[in-house]
Design an enzyme around this catalytic site. Structure first.
Site: not given
Length: 205
Positions: A40, A128
């Site tokens: 990411e 998340k």
């Protein structure tokens, strides 16, 4: 199996938050060699779209996404750059709509049961939970009690020494940050150091 499911196979993803990335493709290669396939790149990095495009421009075997996406404009530019998934630090119905239209997996940041419920209602692939280190592994056990269907990823303060405890508590995966990709090693293109760190992190899982 969907490409995004490689995160579940590794039980980990790397989060890159750095001001300098000399070679995003080489970084992707290095992390894959170390056993972490999902990467990411965050919008806190200048010109992050260029790094996403470079990391996806050749067959590195990496799943490359955009993180810290705050606005619909950022979401669209990340997708234009070739991002395979989008991650936001909080809840955003507008970004969820863009991801759904593009059929791109979406992760949203949340911490409380109510926030996780909202994220699930927005159709996220995973939530998340941030900051995971502050909450501790027991937070995940408690969240998954009434929401066992939630795919939770522990993010924030995760290192090789504590990663396994979050997985044991039910976390789907964990996020590896600066302990695996230190800013100084990245700026120096010290791929051997990053590869070693990634391997140690993966082995700890």
């Amino acid at each position: 199996m969907a490409e995004i499911d490689i995160i579940g196979g590794d039980r980990a993803m790397a989060l890159i938050r750095a001001s300098v990335i000399p070679d995003a493709a080489a970084l992707a290669d290095t992390l894959v060699e170390g056993g972490i396939h999902a990467i990411e790149f965050t919008f806190t990095t200048p010109d992050v779209e260029t790094h996403i495009a470079r990391a996806t421009s050749r067959e590195t075997g990496a799943l490359v996404g955009a993180g810290s996406v705050l606005t619909p404009a950022q979401a669209r530019s990340a997708l234009d750059a070739g991002a395979h998934f989008i991650a936001t630090p909080g809840l955003s119905p507008q970004i969820a709509e863009i991801a759904a239209e593009a059929s791109v997996p979406l992760m949203m940041g949340a911490f409380t049961p109510s926030e996780i419920m909202q994220a699930l209602a927005l159709g996220v692939w995973a939530v998340k939970v941030f900051p995971a280190q502050t909450a501790g592994p027991d937070h995940f056990r408690h969240l998954l009690g009434p929401m066992p269907m939630a795919r939770l990823i522990a993010s924030g303060g995760i290192v090789a020494e504590n990663a396994r405890s979050f997985l044991n508590a039910g976390s789907y995966a964990v996020t590896a940050g600066s302990s695996v990709v230190p800013a100084e090693s990245l700026a120096a293109s010290d791929w051997d150091d990053i590869r070693r760190r990634a391997g140690e992190f993966a082995a700890a899982l």
